[in-house]
Scaffold this motif. Sequence first.
Motif, short mmCIF file in Angstrom:
data_model
loop_
_atom_site.label_atom_id
_atom_site.label_comp_id
_atom_site.label_asym_id
_atom_site.label_seq_id
_atom_site.Cartn_x
_atom_site.Cartn_y
_atom_site.Cartn_z
N ASN A 305 10.63 -19.59 35.10
CA ASN A 305 11.45 -20.43 34.22
C ASN A 305 11.59 -21.84 34.78
OD1 ASN A 305 11.94 -18.67 32.08
ND2 ASN A 305 13.62 -17.67 33.16
N ASN A 306 11.73 -21.94 36.11
CA ASN A 306 11.79 -23.27 36.71
C ASN A 306 10.48 -24.01 36.48
OD1 ASN A 306 14.11 -24.38 38.01
ND2 ASN A 306 12.88 -24.73 39.83
N SER A 307 9.36 -23.29 36.57
CA SER A 307 8.06 -23.90 36.33
C SER A 307 7.89 -24.26 34.86
CB SER A 307 6.94 -22.95 36.78
OG SER A 307 6.98 -22.76 38.18
N ARG A 308 8.44 -23.44 33.96
CA ARG A 308 8.38 -23.77 32.54
C ARG A 308 9.14 -25.05 32.25
NH1 ARG A 308 9.22 -17.83 29.57
NH2 ARG A 308 7.04 -17.16 29.80
N LEU A 309 10.29 -25.21 32.87
CA LEU A 309 11.05 -26.44 32.69
C LEU A 309 10.25 -27.64 33.21
CD1 LEU A 309 13.47 -28.21 32.09
CD2 LEU A 309 14.63 -27.24 34.09
N SER A 310 9.62 -27.46 34.36
CA SER A 310 8.78 -28.54 34.91
C SER A 310 7.64 -28.88 33.97
CB SER A 310 8.24 -28.13 36.28
OG SER A 310 7.37 -29.12 36.79
N ASN A 311 7.04 -27.86 33.34
CA ASN A 311 5.97 -28.12 32.37
C ASN A 311 6.48 -28.96 31.21
OD1 ASN A 311 3.21 -27.05 32.75
ND2 ASN A 311 4.27 -25.14 33.17
N GLY A 312 7.69 -28.65 30.73
CA GLY A 312 8.27 -29.44 29.65
C GLY A 312 8.52 -30.88 30.06
N VAL A 313 8.98 -31.07 31.30
CA VAL A 313 9.21 -32.43 31.80
C VAL A 313 7.90 -33.20 31.86
CG1 VAL A 313 10.03 -33.79 33.76
CG2 VAL A 313 11.23 -31.68 33.12
N ARG A 314 6.86 -32.54 32.37
CA ARG A 314 5.56 -33.21 32.49
C ARG A 314 5.00 -33.54 31.11
NH1 ARG A 314 2.63 -29.05 36.35
NH2 ARG A 314 4.59 -27.89 36.35
N ALA A 315 5.20 -32.63 30.15
CA ALA A 315 4.74 -32.92 28.79
C ALA A 315 5.45 -34.14 28.23
CB ALA A 315 4.98 -31.71 27.89
N ALA A 316 6.76 -34.22 28.46
CA ALA A 316 7.52 -35.38 27.99
C ALA A 316 7.03 -36.66 28.65
CB ALA A 316 9.01 -35.17 28.28
N GLY A 317 6.76 -36.59 29.96
CA GLY A 317 6.26 -37.77 30.66
C GLY A 317 4.91 -38.21 30.15
N MET A 318 4.01 -37.26 29.93
CA MET A 318 2.67 -37.61 29.41
C MET A 318 2.77 -38.21 28.01
SD MET A 318 -0.06 -34.79 30.80
CE MET A 318 0.81 -33.36 30.18
N MET A 319 3.68 -37.67 27.19
CA MET A 319 3.84 -38.25 25.85
C MET A 319 4.31 -39.69 25.95
SD MET A 319 5.19 -35.41 23.13
CE MET A 319 6.18 -34.32 24.13
N ARG A 320 5.23 -39.96 26.87
CA ARG A 320 5.71 -41.34 27.01
C ARG A 320 4.57 -42.26 27.46
NH1 ARG A 320 8.70 -45.36 25.05
NH2 ARG A 320 7.88 -47.10 26.27
N ARG A 321 3.72 -41.78 28.36
CA ARG A 321 2.57 -42.60 28.79
C ARG A 321 1.64 -42.85 27.61
NH1 ARG A 321 -0.76 -43.72 33.30
NH2 ARG A 321 -2.17 -45.36 32.56
N CYS A 322 1.42 -41.83 26.78
CA CYS A 322 0.58 -42.01 25.59
C CYS A 322 1.17 -43.05 24.65
CB CYS A 322 0.44 -40.67 24.86
SG CYS A 322 -0.57 -39.45 25.72
N VAL A 323 2.48 -42.98 24.45
CA VAL A 323 3.14 -43.95 23.58
C VAL A 323 3.02 -45.35 24.17
CG1 VAL A 323 5.40 -44.69 22.72
CG2 VAL A 323 4.72 -42.30 22.52
N HIS A 324 3.23 -45.46 25.48
CA HIS A 324 3.11 -46.77 26.14
C HIS A 324 1.72 -47.36 25.93
CE1 HIS A 324 3.28 -49.83 29.28
NE2 HIS A 324 2.15 -49.33 29.75
N GLU A 325 0.69 -46.56 26.15
CA GLU A 325 -0.68 -47.05 26.00
C GLU A 325 -0.95 -47.44 24.54
OE1 GLU A 325 -2.97 -47.63 28.34
OE2 GLU A 325 -1.66 -46.97 29.96
N ALA A 326 -0.52 -46.59 23.61
CA ALA A 326 -0.77 -46.86 22.20
C ALA A 326 -0.04 -48.12 21.73
CB ALA A 326 -0.35 -45.66 21.35
N LEU A 327 1.20 -48.29 22.17
CA LEU A 327 1.94 -49.50 21.80
C LEU A 327 1.27 -50.75 22.36
CD1 LEU A 327 5.64 -48.31 22.26
CD2 LEU A 327 4.58 -49.02 20.11
#
Length: 559
Positions: A305-327
């Motif tokens: 479960n701790n690793s699942r939470l970390s996966n969610g955090v990493r997904a959120a971070g990657m999405m923000r990087r994608c948004v940054h690049e696209a903007l």
Amino acid sequence: MHIRPLSAPTGPEAVPDAAGANLWRADPAFARLLPLYLPEDLRAVLEPQLDRLGALAGGALDALAMTADRNGPELIHRTRRGEDAQSIAYHPAYREMERLAFSEFGLAAMSHRPGVFGWPAPLPPAAKYALTFLFAQAEFGLLCPVSMTDSLARTLRRYGPKALVERYLPLLTSQDLDALHQGAMFMTEQGAGSDIAATAVAARPNPDGTWALSGDKWFCSNADAELALVLARIEGAAAGLKGVGLFLLARTLPDGTPNRYRIVRLKEKLGTRSMASGEVRLEGATAWLIGDPEAGFKQMADMVNNSRLSNGVRAAGMMRRCVHEALHVARHRIAFGRRLIEMPLMRRQLAKMLMRAEQARSMVFTTAEALRRADAGEEAARPLLRILTPLLKYRACRDARAVAGDAMEVRGGCGYIEEWPEPKLLRDSHLGSIWEGTSNIVALDVLRAARREGGLAALDSLVQERLAEAPLEHAAPCFARAAALLERAQGDEALARSAAAALYHVASAVVMNWEAARTADAHRAALAAMVLRHRVLPRDPLAAEDAEAALLPGLLEAA
């Protein structure tokens, strides 16, 4: 009035490149949200570190990650003298990323001991995940060993015998790379992926109280970790999950001799190429039993479960990087006499990418706060954490795949070229939906959290509290319908994914709207309303959509 078309540059000047940006400073929403989740005195310590990591993530760390991705680890079976002594050779870029993550920023240590950044106590989850969110914008793969080291320390402290805790916890939480023991978890077998009851690796007792493990583990990330938690079937135990125990496996035994297991080969993966995942054969390897021998998976679930939470955090971070690049591309790329961001279809595409990314960020910090409260002993926070974790892991990891694909499309042809960040983001984004449980498995876990542990009632309480402070039109009836769908899914598992998605969307919209009210952020409130409009409420696919058209320029300008 006639608007004169912009002149498009030619050659290299026509290709926008965001390399070198400070990803903390380029993300104004980040700084606005932190006061809701971290006390002022801690923010004063943490924000300079976020600023430093933001610069690294957009610059040197990003370059290291790209280099390590192109130069993956190599398994070496023998020394040049012919000794059977296995090792994994990593590119210097990966080693430097290890130094940054484990040593300089203390990502695996900060939850377990004082002293990281000079703070006199262990840092709360929101601090760790704020840093992880930034780190993930450059590198996903290394954060797997970081997360497993952090999670193994947590599980060992909770269930391990005192002697093992005293021996290994200081090594798991060291910021000295020479002393550090990284962690791993070896669960997966050819016939036992998500179905842990099918575990075939065998554990038999040794005369000295240790155990001997034998059999093959099929997918072992951080394969050469100094310590791993392993699930194995206890000799003579009951069939099913009750016969599976949890064991601590050391690569080197306390007397300095190598343990009896070997890495058969490394996996050639689509993503996370920087980090070594391999197949491991246990050949009577010495291990120590952790906790209740009939509750191995239940205890391992804490690490999962701790690793699942970390996966969610990493997904959120990657999405923000994608948004940054696209903007960045949309703001600087000129086509047909206009910047891309001035074009209505592009604005709508960017806004939907931003919406998904901000949903995930809000749910990350909400889950981190639930974890802090649960670890502090608040019983009411435990069922909330229990349902938020699989909700985040399920939906954010799936959204990251779509957002990464859209970011590639916004950049166009260059986005398909490995020199640019989008291909790596796209490849890495797909792993979040597989590690620690596929989407189906995690959606079913949402049902278990609701049925067995009171998770739905806890989530309902959170939603009602947030709505009482910051009302959001349509949210209350939408949550009621999502909860009813989850109840129906208890009798019809085919509805589990729809129910989990609905709960995630409504809860994230409510939290985003509450954050908007607390920070006086009208743009965030608009995003919260968009979540309900586009992801929850019924819509006519043939109707003209102009509800947000006037809002999009300001929304994207503030992103």
